[in-house]
Design an enzyme around this catalytic site. Structure first.
Site, PDB file in Angstrom:
ATOM      1  N   PRO A   1       0.878  -1.579   0.071  1.00 52.79           N
ATOM      2  CA  PRO A   1      -0.282   0.222   0.048  1.00 52.79           C
ATOM      3  C   PRO A   1       0.527   0.831  -0.302  1.00 52.79           C
ATOM      4  O   PRO A   1       1.712   1.490   0.500  1.00 52.79           O
ATOM      5  CB  PRO A   1      -1.141  -0.141   1.115  1.00 52.79           C
ATOM      6  CG  PRO A   1       0.160  -0.890   2.820  1.00 52.79           C
ATOM      7  CD  PRO A   1       1.286  -1.995   1.388  1.00 52.79           C
TER       8      PRO A   1
ATOM      9  N   CYS B   1       2.963  29.596 -15.863  1.00 52.03           N
ATOM     10  CA  CYS B   1       2.434  29.706 -17.153  1.00 52.03           C
ATOM     11  C   CYS B   1       1.647  28.172 -17.803  1.00 52.03           C
ATOM     12  O   CYS B   1       2.387  28.048 -18.520  1.00 52.03           O
ATOM     13  CB  CYS B   1       3.429  30.474 -18.028  1.00 52.03           C
ATOM     14  SG  CYS B   1       3.667  32.649 -17.216  1.00 52.03           S
TER      15      CYS B   1
HETATM   16  C1  LIG Z   1       2.399   2.430  -7.028  1.00 50.70           C
HETATM   17  C2  LIG Z   1       2.467   0.899  -6.824  1.00 50.70           C
HETATM   18  C3  LIG Z   1       1.964   0.346  -5.717  1.00 50.70           C
HETATM   19  C4  LIG Z   1       1.768   1.493  -4.808  1.00 50.70           C
HETATM   20  O1  LIG Z   1      -0.164   1.489  -5.321  1.00 50.70           O
HETATM   21  P1  LIG Z   1      -1.046   2.582  -4.597  1.00 50.70           P
HETATM   22  O2  LIG Z   1      -1.811   2.621  -4.825  1.00 50.70           O
HETATM   23  O3  LIG Z   1       0.091   4.401  -3.761  1.00 50.70           O
HETATM   24  O4  LIG Z   1      -1.115   1.850  -3.329  1.00 50.70           O
HETATM   25  C5  LIG Z   1       2.082  -0.685  -5.214  1.00 50.70           C
HETATM   26  N1  LIG Z   1       3.284  -1.624  -5.733  1.00 50.70           N
HETATM   27  C6  LIG Z   1       3.564  -0.916  -6.936  1.00 50.70           C
HETATM   28  C7  LIG Z   1       4.408  -1.904  -7.754  1.00 50.70           C
HETATM   29  C8  LIG Z   1       3.019   0.109  -7.843  1.00 50.70           C
HETATM   30  O5  LIG Z   1       4.013   0.767  -8.951  1.00 50.70           O
END
Ligand SMILES: *Cc1c(COP(=O)(O)O)cnc(C)c1O
Length: 410
Positions: free
Chosen positions: A267, A335
């Site tokens: 997460p 801008c």
């Molecule tokens: C961005 C990403 C996450 C986290 O995504 P959230 O939407 O911020 O929870 C987890 N795993 C991978 C591989 C990602 O690229």
């Protein structure tokens, strides 16, 4: 878990000492969100790896590391950040479609837990780098389950046409190749189908496919231990609860019932998104024939989500003004026509110097900032009860100029 309300005295002190624009994060809220997620996932014994890209401030990563949270990194830079923040190497997972050999080498030297590999070409490169070091790289294969996460097109990642992962039906061939290679040990599968998911159904669809491929690979004799379920859990930018960890965990438990895999999640936004606000000051208000514009000192270079993803952030005057509530666009000084933070919001009449608070800016805010229009990166502050600290001082124009070099032959 409610809104993050910056205590009035803290707010006054921050704006006086640090100025605006400034990102303000709540340590309490980040802790509370981590604990809520960890509690919900405890029965599943799922490892939690914070996706550092959501908010990579060292103070934020350190806070989460102290709670026992691991890290999901997508670059050598984020790997270095996570290690510097004290995340144990064996709690770090490395994702991303374009890991370079140097980044792989750094991760192997650090002894990270696992690489989530996203292509056959990357598998070959990782095996070579590991062999050259005389080590074995643990890896999971990121599969693309071809599900529609029903989120914004720019943050959906699990459809067949997206650049992420390997089509799930290619997993057996990938595992066969990995087994034939020295220097790698394939032990997992991972998915990450997108960001800001507000429904559980797409997850369920992806996880059912993940489990079934995991079981298939085991039946073929592969050592398949780990299923990484990715991140993406959304937050309600209108201030509601959004998907609840307990419901997410119940869905995972149901899909994985009777299966015996180690589980992990990644997460980002869910842990830190609601725990941050961006404070900005009104510079001018301008009333045209067709539109009212409130021009503030924050801009798209500080918070790009509205213009990049058509994202909605609630905006509130800090001192509730009474008079004249009317729709307005809240725009920055950059801008670009795309430089807006909010459109058609009902706001009271604003005077120069009035403070506005932009909510739910803790994730994909400061990390996506640029210095476009020679605007220095803004300050970041962490509040913890009645303590607070500047966790990133405001950049100065002198800092910016000092980054460049003028050759003496000009
Ligand atoms: C961005 C990403 C996450 C986290 O995504 P959230 O939407 O911020 O929870 C987890 N795993 C991978 C591989 C990602 O690229």
């Amino acid at each position: 878990m409610g809104n993050f309300e910056v205590p009035a005295a803290t707010l006054a002190a921050i704006t006086e000492r640090v100025g605006t624009p400034v990102y303000v994060y709540s340590a309490d809220m980040i802790r509370a969100r981590y604990r809520a997620l960890a509690d919900a996932l405890a029965p599943l014994r799922a490892g939690i790896h914070y996706a550092v890209k959501a908010n990579g401030n060292q103070a934020v990563i350190t806070l989460l590391a102290k709670l026992g949270c691991g890290a999901d990194v997508v670059s050598g830079g984020e790997l270095a950040r996570a290690l510097a923040a004290g995340v144990p190497a064996d709690r770090i997972v490395f994702a991303g479609v374009g890991k370079t050999r140097d980044e792989m080498a750094a991760a192997l030297d650090a002894g990270i837990h696992i690489f989530n590999v996203e292509s056959e070409a990357e598998l070959e490169a990782l095996a070579e780098v590991a062999r050259a070091k005389g080590v074995v790289a643990r890896l999971g294969l990121r599969v693309n389950p071809d599900v529609d996460a029903r989120t914004h097109a720019k943050i959906t990642t699990g459809k067949a046409e997206n650049k992420f992962g390997v089509a799930i039906e290619r997993a057996p061939a990938f595992f066969a190749r990995a087994q034939a290679l020295d220097g790698v040990r394939a032990i997992g599968l991972s998915v990450h189908i997108g960001s800001q998911l507000m429904e559980l159904a797409p997850y369920r669809e992806a996880y059912v496919r993940l489990r079934s491929m995991g079981e298939h690979l085991r039946a073929e004799g592969y050592e398949l231990r780990l299923l990484d379920l990715g991140g993406g859990l959304g937050i309600d930018y209108d201030g509601g609860d959004g998907p609840r960890p307990a419901d997410y965990a119940a869905m995972v438990a149901e899909v994985m019932m009777g299966a015996d895999f180690e589980l992990a999640v990644e997460p980002g936004r869910w842990l830190v998104g609601t725990a941050g606000v961006l404070l900005t000051r009104v510079i001018y208000e301008k009333r045209g024939a067709a539109k009212r514009h409130v021009i503030v000192d924050a801009a798209m270079n500080d918070l790009i989500r509205p213009t990049l993803y058509e994202a909605h952030h609630r905006i509130e005057p800090v001192a509730p003004g009474a008079a004249d509530p009317l729709p307005a666009d809240v725009v920055g000084p950059v801008c670009e026509t795309g430089d807006y933070l909010a459109r058609d919001r009902v706001l009271p009449a604003m005077a120069s110097g009035d403070l506005l608070l932009i909510r739910d800016a803790g994730a994909y805010g400061a990390v996506m900032a640029s210095t476009y229009n020679a605007r220095p990166l803004v300050a970041e502050v962490l509040v913890d009860g009645d303590r607070w600290a500047e966790v990133r001082p405001r950049q100065t124009v002198e800092d910016l100029i000092a980054l460049d070099r003028v050759p003496d032959w000009i």
